[in-house]
Motif scaffolding. Structure first.
Motif, mmCIF file in Angstrom:
data_model
loop_
_atom_site.group_PDB
_atom_site.id
_atom_site.type_symbol
_atom_site.label_atom_id
_atom_site.label_comp_id
_atom_site.label_asym_id
_atom_site.label_seq_id
_atom_site.Cartn_x
_atom_site.Cartn_y
_atom_site.Cartn_z
ATOM 1 N N TRP A 165 0.694 -1.067 0.063
ATOM 2 C CA TRP A 165 0.106 -0.050 0.078
ATOM 3 C C TRP A 165 0.827 1.172 0.004
ATOM 4 O O TRP A 165 0.458 2.257 -0.699
ATOM 5 N N HIS A 166 2.217 1.226 0.695
ATOM 6 C CA HIS A 166 3.001 2.309 0.584
ATOM 7 C C HIS A 166 3.833 2.609 -0.504
ATOM 8 O O HIS A 166 3.780 3.752 -0.870
ATOM 9 N N SER A 167 3.894 1.471 -1.053
ATOM 10 C CA SER A 167 4.839 1.665 -2.533
ATOM 11 C C SER A 167 4.330 2.244 -3.305
ATOM 12 O O SER A 167 4.424 2.851 -4.245
ATOM 13 N N LEU A 168 2.762 1.803 -3.495
ATOM 14 C CA LEU A 168 1.907 2.081 -4.382
ATOM 15 C C LEU A 168 1.718 3.992 -4.552
ATOM 16 O O LEU A 168 1.536 4.464 -5.438
ATOM 17 N N PHE A 169 1.699 4.413 -3.459
ATOM 18 C CA PHE A 169 1.699 5.600 -3.156
ATOM 19 C C PHE A 169 2.961 6.707 -3.323
ATOM 20 O O PHE A 169 2.821 7.730 -3.734
ATOM 21 N N LEU A 170 3.986 5.815 -2.776
ATOM 22 C CA LEU A 170 5.284 6.658 -2.551
ATOM 23 C C LEU A 170 6.210 6.453 -3.390
ATOM 24 O O LEU A 170 7.346 7.125 -3.776
ATOM 25 N N LEU A 171 6.214 5.468 -4.398
ATOM 26 C CA LEU A 171 7.535 4.934 -5.183
ATOM 27 C C LEU A 171 6.817 4.900 -6.705
ATOM 28 O O LEU A 171 5.680 4.794 -6.957
ATOM 29 N N THR A 172 7.589 5.183 -7.710
ATOM 30 C CA THR A 172 7.315 5.436 -9.001
ATOM 31 C C THR A 172 7.179 4.185 -9.610
ATOM 32 O O THR A 172 6.441 4.036 -10.792
ATOM 33 N N ARG A 173 7.639 2.968 -9.081
ATOM 34 C CA ARG A 173 7.623 1.605 -9.567
ATOM 35 C C ARG A 173 7.347 0.740 -8.417
ATOM 36 O O ARG A 173 8.064 0.457 -7.890
ATOM 37 N N SER A 174 5.918 0.291 -8.394
ATOM 38 C CA SER A 174 5.706 -0.728 -7.418
ATOM 39 C C SER A 174 5.440 -2.036 -7.872
ATOM 40 O O SER A 174 4.590 -2.405 -8.858
ATOM 41 N N ILE A 175 6.308 -3.135 -7.566
ATOM 42 C CA ILE A 175 6.260 -4.367 -8.217
ATOM 43 C C ILE A 175 6.062 -5.395 -7.718
ATOM 44 O O ILE A 175 6.362 -5.699 -6.343
ATOM 45 N N LYS A 176 5.268 -6.405 -8.294
ATOM 46 C CA LYS A 176 4.849 -7.622 -7.559
ATOM 47 C C LYS A 176 5.431 -8.610 -8.077
ATOM 48 O O LYS A 176 5.369 -9.162 -9.372
ATOM 49 N N PRO A 177 6.608 -9.322 -7.408
ATOM 50 C CA PRO A 177 7.311 -10.505 -7.872
ATOM 51 C C PRO A 177 6.553 -11.646 -8.296
ATOM 52 O O PRO A 177 5.511 -11.914 -7.707
ATOM 53 N N ALA A 178 7.094 -12.508 -9.123
ATOM 54 C CA ALA A 178 6.603 -13.630 -9.490
ATOM 55 C C ALA A 178 6.435 -14.469 -8.277
ATOM 56 O O ALA A 178 7.328 -14.584 -7.395
ATOM 57 N N HIS A 179 5.408 -15.256 -7.964
ATOM 58 C CA HIS A 179 5.289 -15.983 -6.605
ATOM 59 C C HIS A 179 4.541 -17.283 -7.167
ATOM 60 O O HIS A 179 3.485 -17.390 -7.572
ATOM 61 N N PRO A 180 4.699 -18.566 -6.546
ATOM 62 C CA PRO A 180 6.182 -18.781 -5.590
ATOM 63 C C PRO A 180 7.254 -18.566 -6.713
ATOM 64 O O PRO A 180 7.518 -19.128 -7.726
ATOM 65 N N SER A 181 8.309 -18.117 -6.042
ATOM 66 C CA SER A 181 9.685 -18.002 -6.634
ATOM 67 C C SER A 181 10.730 -18.051 -5.340
ATOM 68 O O SER A 181 10.285 -17.598 -4.182
ATOM 69 N N HIS A 182 12.105 -18.097 -5.684
ATOM 70 C CA HIS A 182 13.076 -18.025 -4.848
ATOM 71 C C HIS A 182 13.312 -16.572 -4.428
ATOM 72 O O HIS A 182 12.999 -15.660 -5.328
ATOM 73 N N LEU A 183 13.619 -16.246 -3.363
ATOM 74 C CA LEU A 183 13.756 -14.627 -2.876
ATOM 75 C C LEU A 183 14.793 -14.048 -3.778
ATOM 76 O O LEU A 183 14.772 -12.827 -4.215
ATOM 77 N N VAL A 184 15.818 -14.765 -4.359
ATOM 78 C CA VAL A 184 16.709 -14.342 -5.209
ATOM 79 C C VAL A 184 16.016 -13.690 -6.748
ATOM 80 O O VAL A 184 16.275 -12.725 -7.164
ATOM 81 N N GLU A 185 14.947 -14.534 -6.906
ATOM 82 C CA GLU A 185 14.255 -14.150 -8.377
ATOM 83 C C GLU A 185 13.267 -12.941 -7.853
ATOM 84 O O GLU A 185 12.884 -12.224 -8.682
ATOM 85 N N GLN A 186 12.709 -13.071 -6.829
ATOM 86 C CA GLN A 186 11.735 -12.023 -6.336
ATOM 87 C C GLN A 186 12.443 -10.601 -6.084
ATOM 88 O O GLN A 186 12.028 -9.570 -6.831
ATOM 89 N N TYR A 187 13.835 -10.537 -5.721
ATOM 90 C CA TYR A 187 14.579 -9.584 -5.774
ATOM 91 C C TYR A 187 15.013 -8.873 -7.208
ATOM 92 O O TYR A 187 15.038 -7.950 -7.667
ATOM 93 N N ARG A 188 15.261 -10.014 -7.960
ATOM 94 C CA ARG A 188 15.293 -9.766 -9.396
ATOM 95 C C ARG A 188 14.470 -9.039 -9.996
ATOM 96 O O ARG A 188 14.313 -8.189 -10.970
ATOM 97 N N ASP A 189 13.082 -9.358 -9.771
ATOM 98 C CA ASP A 189 12.080 -8.945 -10.516
ATOM 99 C C ASP A 189 11.801 -7.573 -9.878
ATOM 100 O O ASP A 189 11.410 -6.722 -10.845
ATOM 101 N N ILE A 190 12.033 -7.048 -8.805
ATOM 102 C CA ILE A 190 12.008 -5.720 -8.402
ATOM 103 C C ILE A 190 13.015 -4.784 -9.238
ATOM 104 O O ILE A 190 12.627 -3.679 -9.726
ATOM 105 N N ALA A 191 14.182 -5.228 -9.143
ATOM 106 C CA ALA A 191 15.317 -4.750 -9.899
ATOM 107 C C ALA A 191 15.258 -4.445 -11.291
ATOM 108 O O ALA A 191 15.602 -3.473 -11.958
ATOM 109 N N GLN A 192 14.455 -5.354 -12.023
ATOM 110 C CA GLN A 192 14.193 -5.272 -13.254
ATOM 111 C C GLN A 192 13.530 -4.087 -13.761
ATOM 112 O O GLN A 192 13.847 -3.572 -14.822
ATOM 113 N N SER A 193 12.594 -3.609 -13.016
ATOM 114 C CA SER A 193 11.853 -2.258 -13.272
ATOM 115 C C SER A 193 12.975 -1.021 -13.575
ATOM 116 O O SER A 193 12.506 -0.268 -14.006
ATOM 117 N N LEU A 194 14.209 -1.292 -13.068
ATOM 118 C CA LEU A 194 15.024 -0.116 -13.305
ATOM 119 C C LEU A 194 16.175 -0.517 -14.338
ATOM 120 O O LEU A 194 16.837 0.462 -14.720
#
Length: 319
Positions: A109-138
Motif C-alpha cells: 500500500w505504501h509503495s503504490l503511493f510513494l514509489l514510481t515503480r511498485s512491483i509484484k514479484p512472481a510467486h512462488p519463487s526463490h527470494l533471489v528471483e523476487q529481488y530480481r523482479d523488483i530490480a528489473q523495473s530499473l
C-alpha cells in the motif's frame, strides 16, 4: 549513474539480493552505489567495488522515526534511481523524500503511493528471483542473475576444515540440536579440523557442542568474529553444516559444499542459491512451513525428527 540501494535487514536476505545488485551493475557499469542497511548488511557489502558511500540505517534510534527518516533522506540526497529491497513504510518514505525521480520496491500500500515503480514479484519463487523482479523495473534490458557474490577474500586454511553453524538469528524454531551437531562433528573429526560459528547470542550452544566433543580439537569462534571475518572464515571451508541462516548464504556466495538443515521455513524460497554442492535435509510435515520463531505446537518435530545419521550421510554425498 548514481543508484541508491536499501538493503534487506537480515544478513541472509541481503546476500540473496546480490545477484540483482550485480545484474544492475552489469547494465550500468559506471554505477556509483550508495548503500543503506543494517550494521551486518553494510559490513558485508561495503567492499563492493561500485560502492562509493554506505550508511547504517539508524532512523529507529531516538526521537520520531518519521522525522529521522526525513532528515536521513535529505542527507542522502537525490540519485538517478533508487531501489528498496525492504517491504517497509519507512524505506518507501526514505526513497520518496530523497527526491530521486525513479524509485522501485515491492508492491504494498505504501509503495503504490510513494514509489514510481511498485512491483509484484512472481510467486512462488526463490527470494533471489523476487529481488530480481523488483530490480528489473530499473533496467531497459533483461536482468540475468547469477551466483551470490561477496567481495571479502576467503581465508586459506592449512588443513581440510569443516564448519558448523548451530544457530539461527531469527528464532529457536530454525535451530537443530547441539547434541546432534556434536554427533556429526565427531563422525568427521578424524578427517577435518572443526570450527564452530555463531553470533553473540549463540555462544551457549557452541559451548555445549564443544563440551560434548571433549578430547577433539575444536576451534570455537562463536561470538568472536566480525562480519568480515565470518565471511572470510566460512568462505575458506571445505564443507559447512548449518541451519537455514545468514551464514548458510555466505557459504553459497563462496560455493562452499553445504548441508543445510531446514525445519519451519520455506526451503524453495530461501535455500542456497546456485550452489552446485548443496544438500537440504528436511522432513515434510503437515504443520510446516509455519514460519514461526518458536514452534507454535510445542513439539518442534520438523527439526527434532531429523537424525544425526541423516546429516552424516548427506555430508558423505558431497565430500
Amino acid at each position: 549513474m548514481k543508484i541508491l540501494i536499501i538493503l534487506p535487514n537480515w544478513l541472509g536476505d541481503a546476500i540473496m539480493a546480490t545477484p540483482a545488485l550485480e545484474a544492475l551493475c552489469k547494465v550500468y557499469p559506471d554505477a556509483k552505489l550508495t548503500l543503506v542497511g543494517s550494521y551486518v548488511s553494510i559490513e558485508a557489502f561495503k567492499h563492493h567495488p561500485n560502492c562509493i558511500r554506505h550508511y547504517i540505517d539508524e532512523t529507529k534510534k531516538g526521537g520520531n522515526r518519521f522525522i529521522n527518516t526525513y532528515r536521513f533522506a535529505q542527507e542522502l540526497g537525490a540519485h538517478d534511481m533508487a531501489i528498496t529491497f525492504r517491504n517497509q513504510l519507512h524505506s518507501s518514505l526514505l526513497l520518496f523524500w530523497s527526491g530521486t525521480p525513479i524509485t522501485a520496491g515491492r508492491r504494498s500500500w505504501h509503495s503504490l503511493f510513494l514509489l514510481t515503480r511498485s512491483i509484484k514479484p512472481a510467486h512462488p519463487s526463490h527470494l533471489v528471483e523476487q529481488y530480481r523482479d523488483i530490480a528489473q523495473s530499473l533496467s531497459p534490458n533483461p536482468l540475468l542473475i547469477e551466483h551470490l557474490k561477496l567481495y571479502i577474500p576467503s581465508h586459506r586454511y592449512s588443513r581440510p576444515t569443516l564448519g558448523i553453524n548451530p544457530g539461527a538469528t531469527y528464532g529457536s524454531a530454525k535451530r537443530w540440536y547441539p547434541e546432534k551437531f556434536a554427533e556429526v562433528a565427531r563422525a568427521y573429526a578424524d578427517r577435518y579440523d572443526i570450527i564452530l560459528f555463531g553470533g553473540p547470542n549463540e555462544i551457549g550452544m557452541a559451548k555445549d557442542i564443544e563440551a560434548r566433543l571433549n578430547g577433539i580439537n575444536i576451534t570455537n569462534l562463536a561470538g568472536k568474529t566480525s562480519v568480515q571475518e565470518l565471511c572470510s572464515f566460512i568462505g575458506g571451508l571445505n564443507i559447512f553444516i548449518t541451519n537455514d541462516s545468514g551464514p548458510m548464504h555466505i557459504a553459497a556466495a563462496y560455493q562452499v559444499p553445504t548441508v543445510a538443515i531446514f525445519g519451519p521455513t520455506r526451503h524453495m524460497e530461501t535455500s542456497q542459491w546456485m550452489n552446485e554442492k548443496s544438500i537440504i535435509v528436511r522432513h515434510d510435515m503437515k504443520c510446516a512451513p509455519c514460519m514461526k520463531r518458536e514452534c507454535p505446537l510445542g513439539h518442534h518435530e520438523c527439526m527434532k525428527s531429523i537424525t544425526s545419521h541423516e546429516v552424516i550421510e548427506a555430508v558423505r554425498k558431497i565430500i
